[in-house]
Design a protein around this motif. Structure first.
Motif, PDB file in Angstrom:
ATOM      1  N   ILE A   5       0.850  -1.193   0.000  1.00 30.82           N
ATOM      2  CA  ILE A   5       0.000   0.000   0.000  1.00 30.82           C
ATOM      3  C   ILE A   5       0.883   1.240   0.000  1.00 30.82           C
ATOM      4  O   ILE A   5       1.893   1.298   0.700  1.00 30.82           O
ATOM      5  N   ASN A   6       0.525   2.233  -0.780  1.00 35.43           N
ATOM      6  CA  ASN A   6       1.316   3.463  -0.867  1.00 35.43           C
ATOM      7  C   ASN A   6       1.208   4.267   0.432  1.00 35.43           C
ATOM      8  O   ASN A   6       0.204   4.177   1.154  1.00 35.43           O
ATOM      9  N   PRO A   7       2.233   5.076   0.738  1.00 35.52           N
ATOM     10  CA  PRO A   7       2.148   5.961   1.900  1.00 35.52           C
ATOM     11  C   PRO A   7       0.870   6.795   1.870  1.00 35.52           C
ATOM     12  O   PRO A   7       0.453   7.291   0.811  1.00 35.52           O
ATOM     13  N   GLY A   8       0.249   6.936   3.027  1.00 38.04           N
ATOM     14  CA  GLY A   8      -1.027   7.641   3.108  1.00 38.04           C
ATOM     15  C   GLY A   8      -2.206   6.715   3.157  1.00 38.04           C
ATOM     16  O   GLY A   8      -3.342   7.151   3.442  1.00 38.04           O
ATOM     17  N   SER A   9      -1.989   5.424   2.850  1.00 33.57           N
ATOM     18  CA  SER A   9      -3.029   4.397   2.965  1.00 33.57           C
ATOM     19  C   SER A   9      -4.309   4.766   2.232  1.00 33.57           C
ATOM     20  O   SER A   9      -5.414   4.452   2.682  1.00 33.57           O
ATOM     21  N   GLU A  10      -4.147   5.484   1.100  1.00 31.80           N
ATOM     22  CA  GLU A  10      -5.298   5.898   0.272  1.00 31.80           C
ATOM     23  C   GLU A  10      -6.371   6.594   1.107  1.00 31.80           C
ATOM     24  O   GLU A  10      -7.568   6.319   0.994  1.00 31.80           O
ATOM     25  N   GLY A  11      -5.918   7.526   1.961  1.00 30.59           N
ATOM     26  CA  GLY A  11      -6.849   8.367   2.708  1.00 30.59           C
ATOM     27  C   GLY A  11      -7.310   7.802   4.030  1.00 30.59           C
ATOM     28  O   GLY A  11      -8.055   8.478   4.762  1.00 30.59           O
ATOM     29  N   HIS A  46      -4.615  -1.994   3.947  1.00 29.96           N
ATOM     30  CA  HIS A  46      -4.700  -0.554   4.195  1.00 29.96           C
ATOM     31  C   HIS A  46      -4.752  -0.277   5.698  1.00 29.96           C
ATOM     32  O   HIS A  46      -4.117   0.666   6.195  1.00 29.96           O
ATOM     33  N   ILE A  47      -5.514  -1.101   6.419  1.00 33.32           N
ATOM     34  CA  ILE A  47      -5.620  -0.913   7.866  1.00 33.32           C
ATOM     35  C   ILE A  47      -4.273  -1.160   8.531  1.00 33.32           C
ATOM     36  O   ILE A  47      -3.841  -0.398   9.403  1.00 33.32           O
ATOM     37  N   PHE A  48      -3.575  -2.229   8.101  1.00 31.61           N
ATOM     38  CA  PHE A  48      -2.261  -2.520   8.684  1.00 31.61           C
ATOM     39  C   PHE A  48      -1.310  -1.339   8.516  1.00 31.61           C
ATOM     40  O   PHE A  48      -0.593  -0.960   9.435  1.00 31.61           O
ATOM     41  N   ARG A  49      -1.316  -0.741   7.319  1.00 27.97           N
ATOM     42  CA  ARG A  49      -0.403   0.385   7.081  1.00 27.97           C
ATOM     43  C   ARG A  49      -0.872   1.627   7.834  1.00 27.97           C
ATOM     44  O   ARG A  49      -0.066   2.336   8.437  1.00 27.97           O
ATOM     45  N   ALA A  50      -2.168   1.899   7.790  1.00 26.24           N
ATOM     46  CA  ALA A  50      -2.686   3.114   8.420  1.00 26.24           C
ATOM     47  C   ALA A  50      -2.460   3.098   9.932  1.00 26.24           C
ATOM     48  O   ALA A  50      -2.214   4.151  10.539  1.00 26.24           O
ATOM     49  N   VAL A  51      -2.546   1.923  10.547  1.00 27.36           N
ATOM     50  CA  VAL A  51      -2.279   1.819  11.986  1.00 27.36           C
ATOM     51  C   VAL A  51      -0.848   2.240  12.284  1.00 27.36           C
ATOM     52  O   VAL A  51      -0.582   3.041  13.194  1.00 27.36           O
ATOM     53  N   VAL A  72      10.785   7.943  10.852  1.00 25.31           N
ATOM     54  CA  VAL A  72      11.908   8.801  10.465  1.00 25.31           C
ATOM     55  C   VAL A  72      11.438   9.944   9.581  1.00 25.31           C
ATOM     56  O   VAL A  72      11.830  11.108   9.769  1.00 25.31           O
ATOM     57  N   ASN A  73      10.589   9.642   8.607  1.00 29.44           N
ATOM     58  CA  ASN A  73      10.168  10.673   7.662  1.00 29.44           C
ATOM     59  C   ASN A  73       9.147  11.634   8.249  1.00 29.44           C
ATOM     60  O   ASN A  73       9.137  12.822   7.899  1.00 29.44           O
ATOM     61  N   VAL A  74       8.297  11.158   9.137  1.00 27.64           N
ATOM     62  CA  VAL A  74       7.310  12.041   9.764  1.00 27.64           C
ATOM     63  C   VAL A  74       7.985  12.975  10.765  1.00 27.64           C
ATOM     64  O   VAL A  74       7.665  14.165  10.834  1.00 27.64           O
ATOM     65  N   THR A  75       8.936  12.448  11.549  1.00 27.46           N
ATOM     66  CA  THR A  75       9.617  13.280  12.547  1.00 27.46           C
ATOM     67  C   THR A  75      10.750  14.098  11.938  1.00 27.46           C
ATOM     68  O   THR A  75      11.147  15.123  12.491  1.00 27.46           O
ATOM     69  N   GLY A  76      11.306  13.619  10.817  1.00 29.59           N
ATOM     70  CA  GLY A  76      12.456  14.284  10.207  1.00 29.59           C
ATOM     71  C   GLY A  76      13.757  14.036  10.939  1.00 29.59           C
ATOM     72  O   GLY A  76      14.743  14.751  10.715  1.00 29.59           O
ATOM     73  N   ILE A 118       0.756  13.918   4.939  1.00 27.07           N
ATOM     74  CA  ILE A 118       0.050  12.875   5.684  1.00 27.07           C
ATOM     75  C   ILE A 118      -0.095  13.297   7.143  1.00 27.07           C
ATOM     76  O   ILE A 118      -1.174  13.181   7.744  1.00 27.07           O
ATOM     77  N   TYR A 119       1.005  13.791   7.727  1.00 22.92           N
ATOM     78  CA  TYR A 119       0.965  14.195   9.122  1.00 22.92           C
ATOM     79  C   TYR A 119      -0.002  15.350   9.344  1.00 22.92           C
ATOM     80  O   TYR A 119      -0.763  15.343  10.322  1.00 22.92           O
ATOM     81  N   GLN A 120      -0.007  16.339   8.466  1.00 18.77           N
ATOM     82  CA  GLN A 120      -0.887  17.483   8.657  1.00 18.77           C
ATOM     83  C   GLN A 120      -2.355  17.072   8.570  1.00 18.77           C
ATOM     84  O   GLN A 120      -3.198  17.600   9.312  1.00 18.77           O
ATOM     85  N   GLN A 121      -2.680  16.129   7.693  1.00 19.47           N
ATOM     86  CA  GLN A 121      -4.049  15.607   7.633  1.00 19.47           C
ATOM     87  C   GLN A 121      -4.406  14.900   8.940  1.00 19.47           C
ATOM     88  O   GLN A 121      -5.503  15.067   9.486  1.00 19.47           O
ATOM     89  N   TRP A 122      -3.468  14.101   9.432  1.00 19.52           N
ATOM     90  CA  TRP A 122      -3.683  13.372  10.686  1.00 19.52           C
ATOM     91  C   TRP A 122      -3.858  14.368  11.841  1.00 19.52           C
ATOM     92  O   TRP A 122      -4.753  14.205  12.681  1.00 19.52           O
ATOM     93  N   LYS A 123      -3.017  15.380  11.905  1.00 25.32           N
ATOM     94  CA  LYS A 123      -3.083  16.360  12.986  1.00 25.32           C
ATOM     95  C   LYS A 123      -4.406  17.127  12.946  1.00 25.32           C
ATOM     96  O   LYS A 123      -5.011  17.388  14.000  1.00 25.32           O
ATOM     97  N   THR A 124      -4.881  17.470  11.760  1.00 27.56           N
ATOM     98  CA  THR A 124      -6.171  18.159  11.631  1.00 27.56           C
ATOM     99  C   THR A 124      -7.292  17.293  12.188  1.00 27.56           C
ATOM    100  O   THR A 124      -8.187  17.788  12.901  1.00 27.56           O
ATOM    101  N   LEU A 125      -7.254  15.999  11.875  1.00 29.69           N
ATOM    102  CA  LEU A 125      -8.261  15.077  12.398  1.00 29.69           C
ATOM    103  C   LEU A 125      -8.200  15.014  13.919  1.00 29.69           C
ATOM    104  O   LEU A 125      -9.231  15.087  14.604  1.00 29.69           O
ATOM    105  N   LEU A 126      -6.989  14.890  14.478  1.00 33.48           N
ATOM    106  CA  LEU A 126      -6.849  14.820  15.933  1.00 33.48           C
ATOM    107  C   LEU A 126      -7.380  16.082  16.598  1.00 33.48           C
ATOM    108  O   LEU A 126      -8.138  16.013  17.582  1.00 33.48           O
ATOM    109  N   GLU A 127      -7.008  17.240  16.084  1.00 35.67           N
ATOM    110  CA  GLU A 127      -7.433  18.494  16.706  1.00 35.67           C
ATOM    111  C   GLU A 127      -8.943  18.664  16.621  1.00 35.67           C
ATOM    112  O   GLU A 127      -9.562  19.213  17.547  1.00 35.67           O
ATOM    113  N   LYS A 128      -9.556  18.160  15.558  1.00 32.49           N
ATOM    114  CA  LYS A 128     -11.017  18.197  15.455  1.00 32.49           C
ATOM    115  C   LYS A 128     -11.638  17.328  16.540  1.00 32.49           C
ATOM    116  O   LYS A 128     -12.617  17.730  17.186  1.00 32.49           O
ATOM    117  N   GLN A 129     -11.040  16.144  16.779  1.00 29.97           N
ATOM    118  CA  GLN A 129     -11.568  15.270  17.814  1.00 29.97           C
ATOM    119  C   GLN A 129     -11.394  15.875  19.202  1.00 29.97           C
ATOM    120  O   GLN A 129     -12.267  15.740  20.065  1.00 29.97           O
TER     121      GLN A 129
END
Length: 493
Positions: free
Chosen positions: A334-340, A375-380, A423-427, A478-489
């Motif tokens: 599965i490609n990075p981002g797990s297709e959304g 997709h679930i395995f990668r997204a987790v 590594v890539n998300v944290t830099g 990917i991280y910014q999408q994830w962070k937006t979701l978390l902050e909404k929650q």
């Protein structure tokens, strides 16, 4: 000369025997073979039996001895690492009074919050470096309030590693590092916090004698030594919580050095020479294993409760027919981002970095026509890595900005997908090492027993087995999408 290390984990107890000269592992074993249960009598509660930890410890030592790879008579010292913040209570006969309230139990959050307000936020943070929050002191206060008969029978309180040392030696001790992780230690007064014990009404008599982390905490009882196949009077020469110990096992002892682990929980742990604290207590500061009143060495700890536990949940629900390696191979397709598909990995109690909120684990954006279990395995794994980035940014706000992170090649860091995403998300580059918690405890015993002349000598043969560098910035979106979701929650929860 051999060293024995015991790691009292949430999922199992692992024992390793190391050669002191080469610092290499000769044998290791863990019990139970399947992951140990967590007792949850009510939502948000989490307990385990200390006597089961002891039973698993004995079985793991016996399995190592039966391997035939060494002579148990050559073991010269024992070290213990343990899951942090657990509360163990014994009476005057050293009998356990109740199951241990462990690290991910959330019942005492409001008790800790009330103490934070009563003591005063500024005083709590400057003296304790933390809010009492959901730590050991607050759990003891819960017992005092809700189980007064058991509280009245307490002779000594201790942490999980103290209990195993007691079973080995018959003696009970603690350390500044242990007191600090329970939020019992005052970093300005250099003593058990009078503010905490006076507010909660605890007696100082409940606390064991305080000794250095690297010191003899007792010797193995003769009858027990014979039962375990060991020689008499072996010293237990080291005890530390799992995260300070994980840092030790990776030779993270100097200011600016940073360690990470991704087992049942996920942790980034950085060493400072300052008594730093987060104004919101989202990350926590404890005395490191080499802390002394004349040498400040604190460990700044970010904890995510549900990392490996969430990955295990995903496997049990969607991949019970395959191994973790096969699960990772499917995710690799599965490609990075797990297709959304996005995952919030917060389903194991109150999360300190989210101000002790219980957001719950969530899988968002499922498309039943596109997404499958891969997709679930990668997204987790991506969701867990994003949670690490979120916490690392909090640490950066508090002056901890690592240029490299050291981790053991174990648990989730055995997954290339997780490691590359981390590594890539944290830099931040990651160096992977073979050492684990039980090996670190063994080396700590060598330091405490004087077999090594210094901590540096204990790690003079340690080299990374792999270094992973960031490869691009495609994960930032990917991280910014994830962070937006978390902050909404966080705003709606």
């Amino acid at each position: 000369m051999l060293l024995l290390g015991i790691d009292i984990g949430t999922s199992s107890v692992k024992v390793s025997v190391l050669d002191a000269v080469s610092q290499s592992t000769i044998a290791s074993a863990q019990f139970p073979k399947e992951e140990a249960d967590i007792i949850s009598l009510q939502p948000g509660w989490a307990e385990q039996s200390p006597e089961l930890w002891w039973e698993y410890t004995q079985q793991a030592i016996a399995a190592c001895n039966q391997s035939g790879k060494y002579n148990p008579e050559d073991i010269a010292a024992i070290g213990i690492a343990y899951q942090m913040h657990g509360l163990v209570l014994v009476d005057k006969d050293q009998k356990v009074l109740r199951d241990s309230i462990i690290w991910c139990d959330s019942r005492a959050v409001e008790i800790g919050n009330a103490a934070f307000e009563a003591i005063g936020e500024e005083k709590s943070l400057s003296h304790l470096l933390n809010s009492p929050g959901n730590f050991t002191a607050s759990k003891l206060a819960w017992v005092k309030e809700n189980e007064p008969e058991k509280y009245a029978a307490i002779d000594k309180i201790m942490l999980p590693g103290d209990f195993i040392a007691m079973k080995l030696t018959g003696e009970i001790t603690t350390s500044i590092s242990a007191l600090s992780e329970g939020i019992f230690y005052d970093f300005i007064d250099h003593n058990i916090s009078s503010d905490v014990i006076n507010y909660f009404g605890f007696s100082k008599d409940l606390f064991p004698p305080v000794q250095p982390v690297f010191s003899v905490h007792g010797t193995v009882r003769p009858g027990l030594a014979q039962k375990l196949g060991l020689k008499n009077s072996i010293p237990v020469a080291y005890k530390a919580g799992d995260q300070p110990n994980n840092a030790l096992s990776l030779n993270v002892l100097k200011p600016g050095e940073v360690a990470a682990t991704a087992g049942t929980s996920g942790v980034i742990y950085g060493v400072s020479d300052q008594p730093v604290y987060d104004p919101q207590s989202r990350v926590n500061t404890f005395a490191h294993v080499n802390y002394a009143t004349n040498q400040t060495r604190t460990g700044v700890l970010l904890c995510i409760n549900g990392t490996g536990s969430l990955n295990r949940w995903a496997k049990s629900l969607f991949g019970s027919d395959i191994s973790y390696q096969q699960m990772n191979e499917e995710a690799r397709q599965i490609n990075p981002g797990s297709e959304g598909l996005l995952v919030l990995p917060f389903g194991n109690g109150a999360e300190r970095m989210l101000n002790n909120r219980q957001v719950g684990a969530q899988i968002i954006g499922i498309d039943v026509n596109r997404h499958n279990r891969a997709h679930i395995f990668r997204a987790v794994q991506e969701g867990i890595a994003c949670a690490f980035r979120y916490g690392l940014d909090i640490m950066r706000e508090n002056g901890m900005d690592p240029t490299v992170i050291r981790a053991g090649k174990a648990n989730m860091f055995m997954s290339d997908i997780f490691t590359e995403t981390f590594v890539n998300v944290t830099g931040v580059p990651v160096e992977l090492y073979k050492n684990d918690g039980s090996a670190g405890a063994a080396l700590g015993a060598g330091i405490g027993a004087g077999i090594f002349t210094s901590p540096e000598e204990a790690f003079n043969n340690m080299l990374p087995v792999q270094k992973i560098e960031p490869t691009g910035n495609q994960f930032e979106q990917i991280y910014q999408q994830w962070k937006t979701l978390l902050e909404k929650q966080l705003t709606t929860n």
